[in-house]
Design a protein around this motif. Sequence first.
Motif, PDB file in Angstrom:
ATOM      1  N   ALA A  47      -1.365  -0.927  11.642  1.00  0.00           N
ATOM      2  CA  ALA A  47      -2.065   0.181  10.970  1.00  0.00           C
ATOM      3  C   ALA A  47      -1.333   0.582   9.690  1.00  0.00           C
ATOM      4  O   ALA A  47      -1.959   0.791   8.650  1.00  0.00           O
ATOM      5  CB  ALA A  47      -2.183   1.378  11.913  1.00  0.00           C
ATOM      6  N   TYR A  48      -0.004   0.660   9.765  1.00  0.00           N
ATOM      7  CA  TYR A  48       0.787   1.029   8.580  1.00  0.00           C
ATOM      8  C   TYR A  48       0.642  -0.041   7.498  1.00  0.00           C
ATOM      9  O   TYR A  48       0.470   0.270   6.320  1.00  0.00           O
ATOM     10  CB  TYR A  48       2.256   1.207   8.953  1.00  0.00           C
ATOM     11  N   LYS A  49       0.724  -1.308   7.909  1.00  0.00           N
ATOM     12  CA  LYS A  49       0.610  -2.395   6.936  1.00  0.00           C
ATOM     13  C   LYS A  49      -0.746  -2.382   6.256  1.00  0.00           C
ATOM     14  O   LYS A  49      -0.844  -2.531   5.043  1.00  0.00           O
ATOM     15  CB  LYS A  49       0.861  -3.744   7.617  1.00  0.00           C
ATOM     16  N   LYS A  50      -1.810  -2.201   7.048  1.00  0.00           N
ATOM     17  CA  LYS A  50      -3.156  -2.175   6.472  1.00  0.00           C
ATOM     18  C   LYS A  50      -3.314  -0.988   5.522  1.00  0.00           C
ATOM     19  O   LYS A  50      -3.882  -1.125   4.438  1.00  0.00           O
ATOM     20  CB  LYS A  50      -4.212  -2.110   7.575  1.00  0.00           C
ATOM     21  N   THR A  51      -2.801   0.173   5.929  1.00  0.00           N
ATOM     22  CA  THR A  51      -2.891   1.359   5.074  1.00  0.00           C
ATOM     23  C   THR A  51      -2.110   1.147   3.784  1.00  0.00           C
ATOM     24  O   THR A  51      -2.585   1.486   2.692  1.00  0.00           O
ATOM     25  CB  THR A  51      -2.351   2.598   5.817  1.00  0.00           C
ATOM     26  N   SER A  52      -0.927   0.574   3.895  1.00  0.00           N
ATOM     27  CA  SER A  52      -0.100   0.310   2.722  1.00  0.00           C
ATOM     28  C   SER A  52      -0.798  -0.644   1.768  1.00  0.00           C
ATOM     29  O   SER A  52      -0.817  -0.432   0.552  1.00  0.00           O
ATOM     30  CB  SER A  52       1.244  -0.263   3.170  1.00  0.00           C
ATOM     31  N   GLU A  53      -1.382  -1.718   2.308  1.00  0.00           N
ATOM     32  CA  GLU A  53      -2.103  -2.673   1.473  1.00  0.00           C
ATOM     33  C   GLU A  53      -3.305  -2.018   0.804  1.00  0.00           C
ATOM     34  O   GLU A  53      -3.574  -2.246  -0.381  1.00  0.00           O
ATOM     35  CB  GLU A  53      -2.564  -3.859   2.323  1.00  0.00           C
ATOM     36  N   THR A  54      -4.018  -1.196   1.550  1.00  0.00           N
ATOM     37  CA  THR A  54      -5.188  -0.514   0.995  1.00  0.00           C
ATOM     38  C   THR A  54      -4.787   0.421  -0.135  1.00  0.00           C
ATOM     39  O   THR A  54      -5.429   0.440  -1.197  1.00  0.00           O
ATOM     40  CB  THR A  54      -5.911   0.282   2.103  1.00  0.00           C
ATOM     41  N   LEU A  55      -3.710   1.193   0.076  1.00  0.00           N
ATOM     42  CA  LEU A  55      -3.257   2.107  -0.972  1.00  0.00           C
ATOM     43  C   LEU A  55      -2.756   1.336  -2.189  1.00  0.00           C
ATOM     44  O   LEU A  55      -2.968   1.761  -3.331  1.00  0.00           O
ATOM     45  CB  LEU A  55      -2.159   3.030  -0.433  1.00  0.00           C
ATOM     46  N   SER A  56      -2.107   0.222  -1.982  1.00  0.00           N
ATOM     47  CA  SER A  56      -1.638  -0.602  -3.095  1.00  0.00           C
ATOM     48  C   SER A  56      -2.817  -1.124  -3.906  1.00  0.00           C
ATOM     49  O   SER A  56      -2.814  -1.057  -5.140  1.00  0.00           O
ATOM     50  CB  SER A  56      -0.804  -1.764  -2.565  1.00  0.00           C
ATOM     51  N   THR A  57      -3.818  -1.623  -3.211  1.00  0.00           N
ATOM     52  CA  THR A  57      -5.017  -2.126  -3.884  1.00  0.00           C
ATOM     53  C   THR A  57      -5.714  -0.995  -4.644  1.00  0.00           C
ATOM     54  O   THR A  57      -6.135  -1.179  -5.791  1.00  0.00           O
ATOM     55  CB  THR A  57      -5.990  -2.754  -2.862  1.00  0.00           C
ATOM     56  N   ALA A  58      -5.803   0.163  -4.008  1.00  0.00           N
ATOM     57  CA  ALA A  58      -6.442   1.309  -4.666  1.00  0.00           C
ATOM     58  C   ALA A  58      -5.658   1.703  -5.912  1.00  0.00           C
ATOM     59  O   ALA A  58      -6.253   2.027  -6.953  1.00  0.00           O
ATOM     60  CB  ALA A  58      -6.530   2.486  -3.700  1.00  0.00           C
ATOM     61  N   GLY A  59      -4.337   1.676  -5.850  1.00  0.00           N
ATOM     62  CA  GLY A  59      -3.516   2.004  -7.006  1.00  0.00           C
ATOM     63  C   GLY A  59      -3.724   1.019  -8.141  1.00  0.00           C
ATOM     64  O   GLY A  59      -3.822   1.407  -9.319  1.00  0.00           O
ATOM     65  N   GLN A  60      -3.804  -0.266  -7.805  1.00  0.00           N
ATOM     66  CA  GLN A  60      -4.040  -1.284  -8.839  1.00  0.00           C
ATOM     67  C   GLN A  60      -5.401  -1.088  -9.483  1.00  0.00           C
ATOM     68  O   GLN A  60      -5.539  -1.187 -10.709  1.00  0.00           O
ATOM     69  CB  GLN A  60      -3.927  -2.678  -8.226  1.00  0.00           C
ATOM     70  N   LYS A  61      -6.402  -0.801  -8.665  1.00  0.00           N
ATOM     71  CA  LYS A  61      -7.755  -0.601  -9.212  1.00  0.00           C
ATOM     72  C   LYS A  61      -7.805   0.652 -10.079  1.00  0.00           C
ATOM     73  O   LYS A  61      -8.475   0.667 -11.118  1.00  0.00           O
ATOM     74  CB  LYS A  61      -8.777  -0.513  -8.079  1.00  0.00           C
ATOM     75  N   THR A  62      -7.098   1.706  -9.653  1.00  0.00           N
ATOM     76  CA  THR A  62      -7.065   2.939 -10.440  1.00  0.00           C
ATOM     77  C   THR A  62      -6.379   2.696 -11.777  1.00  0.00           C
ATOM     78  O   THR A  62      -6.852   3.154 -12.825  1.00  0.00           O
ATOM     79  CB  THR A  62      -6.330   4.049  -9.662  1.00  0.00           C
ATOM     80  N   THR A  63      -5.278   1.952 -11.766  1.00  0.00           N
ATOM     81  CA  THR A  63      -4.573   1.634 -13.005  1.00  0.00           C
ATOM     82  C   THR A  63      -5.477   0.838 -13.940  1.00  0.00           C
ATOM     83  O   THR A  63      -5.540   1.117 -15.148  1.00  0.00           O
ATOM     84  CB  THR A  63      -3.292   0.823 -12.683  1.00  0.00           C
TER      85      THR A  63
END
Length: 188
Positions: A94-110
Amino acid sequence: METRQQGFLDSEPLREADEDLVSEVNLNNMTEEEREEIQQELVKLEEEISTLKQVLLSKEKQHADLKQKLGITPLAELRNNFSRGWHDMQTSTAYKKTSETLSTAGQKTTAAFSTLGSAITRKFGDMRNSPSFRSFEEKVENTVSSIKTKVGSSDTGGSFEEVLSSAANASSQDPPANNLRDSSERPC
């Protein structure tokens, strides 16, 4: 005796009459010999529970003594438990999936902000090249030239900031006549 039908999940609490009825039924169906046997079993069970409590207390004391000899303090235990829990959490799926999702969201936001910044820059460039902005720019240049002429500046070059500062210097040296009026002369 009162007879009533109870559902499986009856919400009414047992009344004293109900308890008496239950104890009468159990006592009436049991022989004196069975009753004594149950009593003895109960006493034996209570003795075993007492013995187990004493053994447990002894083991807990031994456990605490061994920890003390090893220098394991409650604070160190807490720190170890926290570290272990943090590690377990970080390795959970769950932590890994959440971390990956937040990373992807950060890249898309940037990427979105970068695209937005490029679009704004392009729009400002388009606006600056538009005829209406050119007209505005010419009016500002004419106004600056007019101010330079009124200020009495001998050189025609210079930046806008220089012109404004020279205009400010000129106005601070020669205050306008309408500011010199007495406050009693002003209309209410």
